[in-house]
Each structure stands twice: as structure tokens, then as C-alpha cells.
Design a protein around this motif. Structure first.
Motif, PDB file in Angstrom:
ATOM      1  N   GLN A  36       5.962  -3.759   2.951  1.00 56.81           N
ATOM      2  CA  GLN A  36       6.933  -3.182   2.022  1.00 56.81           C
ATOM      3  C   GLN A  36       7.273  -4.166   0.909  1.00 56.81           C
ATOM      4  O   GLN A  36       7.394  -3.780  -0.264  1.00 56.81           O
ATOM      5  CB  GLN A  36       8.198  -2.752   2.790  1.00 56.81           C
ATOM      6  N   LEU A  44       4.572  -4.152  -1.661  1.00 55.34           N
ATOM      7  CA  LEU A  44       4.676  -2.952  -2.508  1.00 55.34           C
ATOM      8  C   LEU A  44       5.843  -3.066  -3.492  1.00 55.34           C
ATOM      9  O   LEU A  44       5.719  -2.703  -4.657  1.00 55.34           O
ATOM     10  CB  LEU A  44       4.870  -1.712  -1.631  1.00 55.34           C
ATOM     11  N   TYR A  98      -2.355   3.388   6.340  1.00 53.91           N
ATOM     12  CA  TYR A  98      -1.507   4.055   5.340  1.00 53.91           C
ATOM     13  C   TYR A  98      -1.070   3.049   4.266  1.00 53.91           C
ATOM     14  O   TYR A  98      -1.149   3.317   3.061  1.00 53.91           O
ATOM     15  CB  TYR A  98      -0.294   4.673   6.042  1.00 53.91           C
ATOM     16  N   TYR A  99      -0.589   1.870   4.728  1.00 48.80           N
ATOM     17  CA  TYR A  99      -0.134   0.863   3.765  1.00 48.80           C
ATOM     18  C   TYR A  99      -1.300   0.284   2.967  1.00 48.80           C
ATOM     19  O   TYR A  99      -1.155  -0.019   1.784  1.00 48.80           O
ATOM     20  CB  TYR A  99       0.653  -0.240   4.479  1.00 48.80           C
ATOM     21  N   GLU A 101      -3.853   1.810   2.002  1.00 47.40           N
ATOM     22  CA  GLU A 101      -4.153   2.778   0.937  1.00 47.40           C
ATOM     23  C   GLU A 101      -3.215   2.619  -0.260  1.00 47.40           C
ATOM     24  O   GLU A 101      -3.614   2.830  -1.400  1.00 47.40           O
ATOM     25  CB  GLU A 101      -4.058   4.209   1.483  1.00 47.40           C
ATOM     26  N   GLN A 102      -1.955   2.227   0.022  1.00 56.38           N
ATOM     27  CA  GLN A 102      -0.989   2.043  -1.072  1.00 56.38           C
ATOM     28  C   GLN A 102      -1.223   0.720  -1.807  1.00 56.38           C
ATOM     29  O   GLN A 102      -1.052   0.645  -3.026  1.00 56.38           O
ATOM     30  CB  GLN A 102       0.467   2.012  -0.552  1.00 56.38           C
TER      31      GLN A 102
END
Lengths: 251, 288
Positions: free
Chosen positions: B19, B22, B47-48, B50-51
């Protein structure tokens, strides 16, 4: 010595089956071959124990550091990782705990481990966003109606225990340990959310049994006796069903 | 695929920092992940990734290929790695000069291989198999070791050079590992580095280690749990100065993770060392 034989001896020594590999280790004036081998033995056990402690963090909290490490060591030596990826390790730990005489009086510990393994599997499951279009049910011919099988989304898991694991889990999560009777059955649905949280839904026994029958492919005809009609609205409201197919017997 | 700039400095991407990465988009040259942690496409890690991956050049570093094993590479593992690599197209893919599985058991560790001709041929076969399957070059990292075998045909850097020459793979030079092994086996870091083929080195790892006393002797353990030691920084500076290497550099930290800020600050030390060396090259001493 051939490479395969050397590696076989090394791996057996990591399982504490024997120390033959030390005959192949260079001797030095400082650290002994056995002590050098022990670094790898410790690294193997500690590294895998760490992975178990992450998956089974609440079981760890229940039994404490010393007991967890000791049991984890025995489990790892008896049932080592089989896949070259530590992320997938830990299946069967609850059964191992259940087999320990020291825990016979505390069945909730192995049940918590079983619950945590399912939590992990659920959090790694695919999320199916398909929405149950109930209007499609009206289009099914009367002769096919009894052959309908409902579908449960992949992000849903079912958990039943004779111990009140949902209550115990809640206490551990909130750090509020209250005196309570854990010898109460619980019937749970674990549902993965898009943000990776796991929603835990408490069900009535009858609802759980119905979902269980649906999950193994029982048809509408077989489910009617279990009160499907009364429970269908609640299952749909909780998005526990996401579609249906018509099950045709092969002739 | 985003290429990593020459001489870039990067950090390991760990779940505790997802986090924060990001939110703050730290200025680092690349991010490195442990490939196996992202095999499950439905996991939180994936998932992370991919971000985050679209914002940084990536390096994928594995511990599960068991390239030094006398048994064939796990097809299942290789297939999962290929799916991940094809999906994210990282700039680099790497694994270790070690083995970690045998007869169906996985030891989750970098176990030492004997530097013999038989082990070399086996390793070369395995690297070729992986590169053929992935349809790309991989890098091989030198390990930390705590024991040496009585039987050997060549030194570790000679063994590594042979692998690189015969497979075309690149090298990932972990300077902390060289230092740890040098202390544990009483050899010279400089002699080791003098043998290694520096043209093949594409990435450098720097990490912290822990000192233990065993049998009244000093043994270093590669723990990745603390700051890079001053000794390893000195080796890094000397290595760059000697070789003018443009390899990228990663700060590895896996256990007892610091805040993202502190990790980026640690990476900044590598940037400073590189900058100081570049200034020295660009501003030669004035002769009188």
C-alpha cells in the motif's frame, strides 16, 4: 560420490535420519562439519515453521510459541513441503494437531487450524462476479425443473464444526477473551470479498445442510424435501448461489 | 516489458509495503519480487502486483527452480513461472546456484552444490531447459554457504563462469553472499571477484547478514534482516570502481522489514556510491 547420492544423503540428514553427509564436508580448524550441517537443518525447519506460523497465526496464538514450534518441527519432518513453493504448504496441520494426545481435551485448537486453512484457501480463490438471474428459472420446463442443480460461487467455502470456532475467531480477532462454552456447533460460510477480506456468515443448521447438498451437486428434486423453497430467498440475498444448470442423466 | 536503466538501484517489493508503494510511488529504479509468491493469479500478492508493476521496471527472482538438483526441473513449477513471466514481462528473471528439492520434498532453502564436473553438466542442462522453456535468458545468483564439500573440481567463480559461458545465462552477483562465504570458508573476496566474468554480471544484490558464534568460531548467516554491513558497502564500492560495472543493484531485505522510507534510504546509499564514482570518473585529478 555421485551427485544424486550426495543430495540424497543431504536431504536425509535434513530429516535427521542420519549424519552420513558430514563425511563429504570439508573439515576446518574452526566450525565442525556437523555444526555447519546444523545451520542448514535449522534453516529448513525455521523457514518452514515461519510459513506455518503465518497461515496458522490464531492457532499459534492459542498454543503459544514453544508448543507451536515444537509441533511444527514434528509436522514438518513427518509431512514436509512437496511443492517448490512454500506459499502452498500447510495442508493437514489440523489433522496432525488432532492426533496429539496433549490436545485431546482441547479439540477447538485443531478445529481452529482447520478453519484457518480454509480461510487461506478461500482468500486465494477466484471471485466469480456472475449474478443469479432468477428470471431464467421461470423458463425451465416443468419436466426439467426437478433436474436443476444450483451453482455456488468459487469464492465461497463451507465450514462446520462441533466447536464454536466463529466465536473463538471473533475473540482472537478482537483480542477480547471471554469465558464461554465452545462446545457449541457452528455452521459457517466463508466468502471472499473483492478487497480480500473474508466475510463470515453464520448459518442455521438446516441452511448449511442445504448448501452442502447443493455443493455436491444434488438436484432440485432431491433438495425439495430439505426446505429449499423456504430457504432460497435467504441464500439468494446472501449471494450464496450464482446460477443453475439442468442436470441431464446420461442415457 | 519496461527495461531497467543501466546502473539503476532498486528494492525488493514485499507485501508489508504494497500500500505504501502505491500511495507514495517511491523513486527507485526497479522493483524485485520473489516469483513463487505470485504464482496464484487470485491471490492478494498477485492483485497488488497488477497495480504496482505498470509503474516500475520489474525483476523476478525465484528460489524454487532447484537448478542444482540431480533430478529434472519440476515441469509444474516451470509452467507456473512461465505464466507469471508471460503475464508481466519482467526485465529480468533469476534463480540461484543451489538446489532446494529432491525426491518430491522441498526444503525451502538454498542448499550447496559440489563444484564438480558432474554437477556442472547437470546445472547447465537445467539452465538450458529453463531458458528454452521460458524463451529468454535467466540470471544465476551465487549463494551464501556454510559448508564446503571435500570433493570439487573448480572454485565457485570458475563454476559460475562455466555456466554462463555454456548456457548464455547472465549472472546475479550477490556481494553479501560472497562476503558471507568468504568469512565462513576463509577465502579472499578480491580473489573470488578477480576470477568472475564481470561482463556477464547484470545485477548486484546487497543485503544484511547476522553473525553467530559456533564452536567458538565466527559464522555469518545470510539473513536479509538488517542493514547492509559496512564491509559489504566497501566491497561494492571497490567492485564498481574496479570493473566500471553498469549492472543494476538491489537492496534485499526480507525479515524484520523496516519502513518503506528506511528501505529507500538504504537504497540511496548505493545511489550515492555510484554518483561519487561517476563524478570521480568525469572529473579526473588535475595534474601539476
Amino acid at each position: 560420490m555421485k551427485l544424486n547420492r550426495l543430495q540424497k544423503q543431504f536431504s536425509e540428514s535434513l530429516f535427521y535420519q542420519h549424519d552420513e553427509i558430514i563425511n563429504t564436508i570439508k573439515e576446518t580448524q574452526s566450525v565442525s562439519p556437523l555444526a555447519r550441517l546444523q545451520v542448514y537443518r535449522n534453516s529448513f525447519i525455521m523457514g518452514v515453521t515461519e510459513a506455518l506460523a503465518i497461515t496458522y497465526q490464531h492457532t499459534y496464538a492459542l498454543v503459544g510459541d514453544e508448543f507451536f514450534n515444537s509441533v511444527a518441527r514434528a509436522f514438518i519432518l513427518a509431512m514436509p513441503p512437496l511443492e517448490n513453493n512454500i506459499m502452498t504448504y500447510g495442508e493437514g496441520f489440523n489433522e496432525y494437531l488432532e492426533s496429539l494426545p496433549q490436545l485431546t481435551e482441547m479439540p477447538y485448537i485443531s478445529e481452529m487450524a482447520r478453519f484457518e486453512w480454509l480461510l487461506e484457501q478461500t482468500s486465494n480463490s477466484q471471485i466469480e462476479n456472475k449474478i443469479f438471474d432468477t428470471s431464467q428459472l421461470a423458463l425451465v420446463s416443468e419436466s426439467d425443473l426437478g433436474q436443476i442443480t444450483f451453482q455456488i460461487p468459487a469464492q465461497i467455502s463451507l465450514f462446520k464444526s462441533e466447536q464454536n470456532i466463529s466465536h473463538l475467531y471473533h475473540m482472537l480477532m478482537t483480542n477480547e477473551v471471554l469465558e464461554s462454552d465452545l462446545n457449541v456447533p457452528c455452521y459457517l460460510v466463508l466468502k471472499k470479498q473483492p478487497d480480500f477480506r473474508i466475510e463470515i456468515i453464520n448459518l442455521q443448521q438446516s441452511e448449511f445442510l442445504l448448501l452442502k447438498k447443493i455443493s455436491v451437486g444434488n438436484t432440485l428434486g432431491e433438495l425439495t424435501a430439505l426446505g429449499l423453497e423456504q430457504q432460497l430467498p435467504s441464500l439468494l440475498e446472501n449471494k450464496l448461489l450464482n446460477g443453475f444448470t439442468i442436470h441431464k442423466e446420461k442415457s | 516489458m519496461d527495461k531497467i536503466e543501466k546502473a539503476a538501484i532498486g528494492i525488493g517489493l514485499r507485501s508489508q509495503h504494497y500500500q505504501a508503494v502505491l500511495d507514495t510511488q517511491p523513486e527507485v529504479g526497479f522493483l524485485e519480487i520473489h516469483s513463487e509468491n505470485y504464482f496464484n493469479a487470485h491471490s492478494k500478492n498477485h492483485y497488488y502486483l497488477e497495480q504496482i508493476a505498470p509503474n516500475y521496471p520489474m525483476s523476478f527472482h525465484g528460489i524454487g527452480l532447484s537448478l542444482g538438483s540431480s533430478e529434472p526441473i519440476s515441469k509444474q513449477h516451470l509452467k507456473k513461472l512461465k505464466i507469471l513471466v508471460d503475464r508481466f514481462q519482467p526485465a529480468l528473471v533469476s534463480d540461484h546456484l543451489s538446489w532446494c528439492s529432491l525426491q518430491g520434498n522441498f526444503f525451502n532453502d538454498l542448499l550447496p552444490i559440489p563444484y564438480t564436473k558432474e554437477a556442472l553438466n547437470c546445472f547447465i542442462d537445467n539452465v538450458n531447459q529453463v531458458q528454452d522453456y521460458l524463451q529468454r535468458q535467466i540470471l544465476i545468483e551465487n549463494p551464501s554457504s556454510y559448508l564446503e564439500y571435500k570433493t570439487w573440481d573448480m572454485s565457485e567463480p570458475e563454476f559460475i563462469n562455466q555456466i554462463s559461458q555454456q548456457t548464455g545465462c547472465g549472472l546475479l552477483l550477490d556481494l553479501n553472499n560472497v562476503y558471507v562465504s568468504a568469512i565462513n570458508h576463509q577465502f579472499s573476496v578480491q580473489e573470488y571477484l578477480n576470477i568472475l566474468d564481470h561482463k556477464a554480471v547484470q545485477e548486484i544484490h546487497l543485503a544484511g547478514h547476522t553473525e553467530k558464534t559456533i564452536d567458538n568460531s565466527r559464522l555469518l548467516i545470510d539473513t536479509h534482516s538488517t542493514f547492509v554491513s559496512q564491509s559489504v558497502w566497501d566491497i561494492y564500492q571497490q567492485y564498481l570502481s574496479d570493473t566500471q560495472s553498469e549492472a543494476i543493484t538491489l537492496i534485499e531485505w526480507d525479515v524484520e522489514l523496516p519502513s518503506l522510507d528506511l528501505l529507500v534510504t538504504e537504497a540511496g546509499k548505493a545511489t550515492d556510491i555510484r554518483a561519487a564514482l561517476n563524478n570521480k570518473i568525469m572529473m579526473p585529478e588535475v595534474t601539476r
